[in-house]
Write a protein that holds these residues in place. Sequence first.
Motif, PDB file in Angstrom:
ATOM      1  N   ARG A   1    -108.883 -11.569 -18.260  1.00 20.33           N
ATOM      2  CA  ARG A   1    -108.158 -10.953 -17.157  1.00 20.33           C
ATOM      3  C   ARG A   1    -108.465 -11.571 -15.798  1.00 20.33           C
ATOM      4  O   ARG A   1    -107.577 -11.648 -14.952  1.00 20.33           O
ATOM      5  CB  ARG A   1    -108.479  -9.458 -17.102  1.00 20.33           C
ATOM      6  N   GLU A   2    -109.701 -11.955 -15.551  1.00 20.62           N
ATOM      7  CA  GLU A   2    -110.059 -12.368 -14.195  1.00 20.62           C
ATOM      8  C   GLU A   2    -111.269 -13.282 -14.233  1.00 20.62           C
ATOM      9  O   GLU A   2    -112.033 -13.285 -15.205  1.00 20.62           O
ATOM     10  CB  GLU A   2    -110.373 -11.110 -13.359  1.00 20.62           C
TER      11      GLU A   2
ATOM     12  N   ASP B   1    -110.726  -8.191 -21.691  1.00 13.73           N
ATOM     13  CA  ASP B   1    -110.210  -6.842 -21.893  1.00 13.73           C
ATOM     14  C   ASP B   1    -110.043  -6.566 -23.383  1.00 13.73           C
ATOM     15  O   ASP B   1    -109.697  -7.458 -24.166  1.00 13.73           O
ATOM     16  CB  ASP B   1    -108.869  -6.687 -21.177  1.00 13.73           C
TER      17      ASP B   1
ATOM     18  N   ASN C   1    -114.713  -4.726 -24.626  1.00 12.36           N
ATOM     19  CA  ASN C   1    -114.655  -5.137 -23.231  1.00 12.36           C
ATOM     20  C   ASN C   1    -115.933  -5.888 -22.882  1.00 12.36           C
ATOM     21  O   ASN C   1    -117.031  -5.412 -23.175  1.00 12.36           O
ATOM     22  CB  ASN C   1    -114.500  -3.928 -22.322  1.00 12.36           C
TER      23      ASN C   1
ATOM     24  N   LYS D   1    -112.542  -0.481 -19.498  1.00 10.40           N
ATOM     25  CA  LYS D   1    -111.540  -1.540 -19.626  1.00 10.40           C
ATOM     26  C   LYS D   1    -111.606  -2.437 -18.404  1.00 10.40           C
ATOM     27  O   LYS D   1    -111.530  -1.964 -17.281  1.00 10.40           O
ATOM     28  CB  LYS D   1    -110.133  -0.943 -19.781  1.00 10.40           C
ATOM     29  N   THR D   2    -111.744  -3.715 -18.642  1.00 13.03           N
ATOM     30  CA  THR D   2    -111.926  -4.652 -17.540  1.00 13.03           C
ATOM     31  C   THR D   2    -110.591  -5.109 -16.956  1.00 13.03           C
ATOM     32  O   THR D   2    -109.568  -5.134 -17.625  1.00 13.03           O
ATOM     33  CB  THR D   2    -112.714  -5.883 -17.994  1.00 13.03           C
ATOM     34  N   TRP D   3    -110.661  -5.488 -15.702  1.00 11.89           N
ATOM     35  CA  TRP D   3    -109.556  -6.193 -15.036  1.00 11.89           C
ATOM     36  C   TRP D   3    -110.165  -6.996 -13.891  1.00 11.89           C
ATOM     37  O   TRP D   3    -110.858  -7.968 -14.097  1.00 11.89           O
ATOM     38  CB  TRP D   3    -108.460  -5.240 -14.551  1.00 11.89           C
TER      39      TRP D   3
ATOM     40  N   ASP E   1    -110.084  -0.371 -15.386  1.00  9.41           N
ATOM     41  CA  ASP E   1    -108.659  -0.186 -15.652  1.00  9.41           C
ATOM     42  C   ASP E   1    -108.414   1.185 -16.297  1.00  9.41           C
ATOM     43  O   ASP E   1    -109.281   1.726 -16.982  1.00  9.41           O
ATOM     44  CB  ASP E   1    -108.172  -1.309 -16.562  1.00  9.41           C
TER      45      ASP E   1
ATOM     46  N   HIS F   1    -106.612  -2.213 -10.312  1.00 12.68           N
ATOM     47  CA  HIS F   1    -106.391  -3.531 -10.923  1.00 12.68           C
ATOM     48  C   HIS F   1    -107.012  -4.631 -10.069  1.00 12.68           C
ATOM     49  O   HIS F   1    -107.983  -5.237 -10.446  1.00 12.68           O
ATOM     50  CB  HIS F   1    -104.890  -3.793 -11.131  1.00 12.68           C
TER      51      HIS F   1
ATOM     52  N   VAL G   1    -100.914  -6.342  -9.401  1.00 10.91           N
ATOM     53  CA  VAL G   1    -101.974  -6.577 -10.384  1.00 10.91           C
ATOM     54  C   VAL G   1    -103.153  -7.371  -9.841  1.00 10.91           C
ATOM     55  O   VAL G   1    -104.222  -7.387 -10.448  1.00 10.91           O
ATOM     56  CB  VAL G   1    -101.410  -7.276 -11.644  1.00 10.91           C
ATOM     57  N   ASP G   2    -102.983  -8.048  -8.713  1.00  6.59           N
ATOM     58  CA  ASP G   2    -104.097  -8.794  -8.140  1.00  6.59           C
ATOM     59  C   ASP G   2    -103.928  -8.882  -6.632  1.00  6.59           C
ATOM     60  O   ASP G   2    -102.820  -8.724  -6.103  1.00  6.59           O
ATOM     61  CB  ASP G   2    -104.179 -10.191  -8.748  1.00  6.59           C
TER      62      ASP G   2
END
Length: 259
Positions: free
Chosen positions: A44-45, A58, A67, A90-92, A106, A140, A205-206
């Motif tokens: 995700r990042e 994620d 995660n 949950k990662t983001w 998340d 997010h 989202v970012d």
Amino acid sequence: DEILVASRSQNKLEIYGGVQNAVSTNATSLSLALASASEFTNAREVAVAGDKIVVTQDQSPSNANTNKLLVYQRSGSSLSLRNAYTVNFKTWGIAMEGTTLYAVADLTGDLLVFENFFNLPSGSIMPTKRVTIAGLVRTHGIAYAKSDDRMVLTDVGAAASDSDGGLIVINNFSSVINATPNGGTIALTNQVRVYGPLSTLGNPVDVAYDAVSQRIYVAERANMGGRLLTFALPTTTADTAPAAARLEPGISSVYVHRK
């Protein structure tokens, strides 16, 4: 002169070089300079601190719904996995400041803080502090600037809606987070918020923040199929239109580098 990408197609951390020359010559592609082994899925990042690179994984069926935060060490022409951490959220988005990692959870309105992050041994880890951002539906994007001690977060709201997103700015962030206990809430009075139809925020989202120009850049994924939005730093809570908007279908990430 490189761009780092967590590839969801190759499941690798990839580094592309010659960026300035590619921009100046209007090139349509970049050359892959370095890649890690395939050690994650559904990334995700990424966040960078010196020679260390953090990748968020994620949960998905491809990784047994796990995660993770993975730390890679850059050494010359090699990338090696240094640490792998499993987490219970949950990662983001993530952001590094020195040895402190900030992460969003998340599906919640929560912000997590991991102090002395790189000193943690591999395995399951818990944050130093987890707080809730009042009024934030689903976190997010995250960006922090130490120079003016400002945290910027995005709220995607309901994933199916292209009109219920928002931006949250927390000024004097260090004082605010230090005054908020673990499990506590950062109140609306400590936030400057941008929500509403004029903002055209649906699924932001970012986010990236330039402390010098005091501009906020948002990867808006849903509204009009995807747009890169630019906002002047808000000083009061309001429904504010972006200062600029550029169609970018499918946009999912944004990063600002100031020379």
